[in-house]
Write a protein that holds these residues in place. Sequence first.
Motif, PDB file in Angstrom:
ATOM      1  N   LEU A 460       2.683   5.708 -10.379  1.00 30.73           N
ATOM      2  CA  LEU A 460       1.398   5.890  -9.205  1.00 30.73           C
ATOM      3  C   LEU A 460       1.009   5.118  -9.063  1.00 30.73           C
ATOM      4  N   PHE A 461       0.892   4.831  -6.934  1.00 31.92           N
ATOM      5  CA  PHE A 461       0.283   3.702  -6.335  1.00 31.92           C
ATOM      6  C   PHE A 461      -0.713   3.718  -5.492  1.00 31.92           C
ATOM      7  N   VAL A 462      -1.888   2.975  -5.645  1.00 27.92           N
ATOM      8  CA  VAL A 462      -3.000   3.460  -5.025  1.00 27.92           C
ATOM      9  C   VAL A 462      -3.662   2.256  -4.550  1.00 27.92           C
ATOM     10  N   GLU A 463      -3.763   2.297  -2.927  1.00 27.95           N
ATOM     11  CA  GLU A 463      -4.659   1.461  -2.490  1.00 27.95           C
ATOM     12  C   GLU A 463      -4.763   2.044  -1.638  1.00 27.95           C
ATOM     13  N   LEU A 464      -6.430   0.397  -1.657  1.00 27.94           N
ATOM     14  CA  LEU A 464      -7.778   0.524  -0.961  1.00 27.94           C
ATOM     15  C   LEU A 464      -8.045  -0.051  -0.289  1.00 27.94           C
ATOM     16  N   HIS A 465      -8.667  -0.181   1.051  1.00 27.20           N
ATOM     17  CA  HIS A 465      -8.958  -1.352   2.019  1.00 27.20           C
ATOM     18  C   HIS A 465     -10.664  -0.682   1.700  1.00 27.20           C
TER      19      HIS A 465
END
Length: 473
Positions: A460-465
């Motif tokens: 899994l890859f999660v990207e938060l901004h």
Amino acid sequence: MHLMEMYGLEALEDDPELAQIVQFASRLCDVPIALVSLVEEERQRFIARQGLATRETPRSSSFCAHAMLLGSIMEVRDATRDERFHTNPLVTGPPNIRFYAGQPLRSPEGVPLGALCVIDSQPRPEGLTEFQREGLAVLANAVMRRLRSRRETLAARRELEYSESQFQAIADSIPAIAWSADTQGNFDYFNRRLIEFTGFGPDRTTIHPDDLPAVQEKWASSLKTGEAFQRELRLLRHDGEYRWMMARIVPVHNSRGEIIRWFGTAVDVDEIHRLSESRDLLAKELSHRIKNIFAVVAGLVSLSVRRQPEHKAFGEELIQTIRALGRAHDFVRPATDAVRDNLRGLLEELFAPYGTGDHARIRISGDEVQIGSRAVTPLALVFHELATNSAKYGALSVEEGSVELEILEQGDMVALLWREKDAPPGDFKGSTGFGSRLIDTSVAGQLGGSWDRRWEDDGLFVELHLPKTALAR
């Protein structure tokens, strides 16, 4: 335990289901009398009767006391010719038994309980047919299923009463006021501490009149939104003095994410207000007391789950979340004079259960970012959820798996990149469960940011901004 207590015989007398069984037994065997007889130490009781008005007879004259000791049906084809019964008062007098057939009733442990019997005032030299014997055996099994159901119901009720008494004893022993409420906000339990503190029962409002409107508004909002309630308020003590209390109420959800109860506590924080000139002391004391509230709430949730074992998995997950929030709270409200306000430090605190130093399974890299106390809770919820899911389904669920979390400053924004390595095969792109809603609420609703996720070959890859301004609050 006495037979009457174990099976609740008083409530089973003339039970509709048992009544149908004896009625059918009477027709099946073509006899006027059919009974469910349970034999006690001094008497036999007929808890279901067809064709007989008597409810009990002495054990000394009981045919069923003999039948219940056998391994199969007992038939007496002519009681006047049977040396065991020819002088029995039930033979020489009403109901003038001549023919008797009794199928033993035994408990699951093999204890004889009585018999399902059929009786006729006429001898029956040929006895029952094979079909009738088989039918009585089937009906006796139906009787035992009903008795077992009643026994299990009573046992469960006794266990629930015992659990409730334990819960009350524990709740009464804690120094905080504790309570629970239903989904409509109706308070249905308070521990003894409330009466000790206020001198009144829960039916009398002891909140300071100046605080009451705001408390009611906040509580109504929590019931509507499902958000935890937390507020300082003044409560009238039994000696007439108003004391400042820290009140907190948290919801308990079922597996579908629906609120099923609310649990709350109130801790006396009046001394902190009296020492408000010392902000450091105020922060330390609040930290300690709020930490206690987390522990009390976790304990109350654990006790509730014991009463409802079908919610055990959810309860344990909720307790772990509360503990994660407790660790996050300790990070921004430490008990020492040190100031910890950076994102990396918070994350290391949250991920400590997954290893530290060279043994850390979640490795953090990148820039140093300052955070404020208001951002800690949503950040803790987000990364606790990611780590928990990874431990269940992702990279942290297998020995060789790991996670890399990179922190990058990008102008006015901060990017947090969560990459799972060597995760087991899986595809969670379509998942939109409670955890996803929790992350979305924390990231978008509380921090004003955005997030995205995708399943790559390695995991899994999660990207938060997230905006720096939101993190700094």
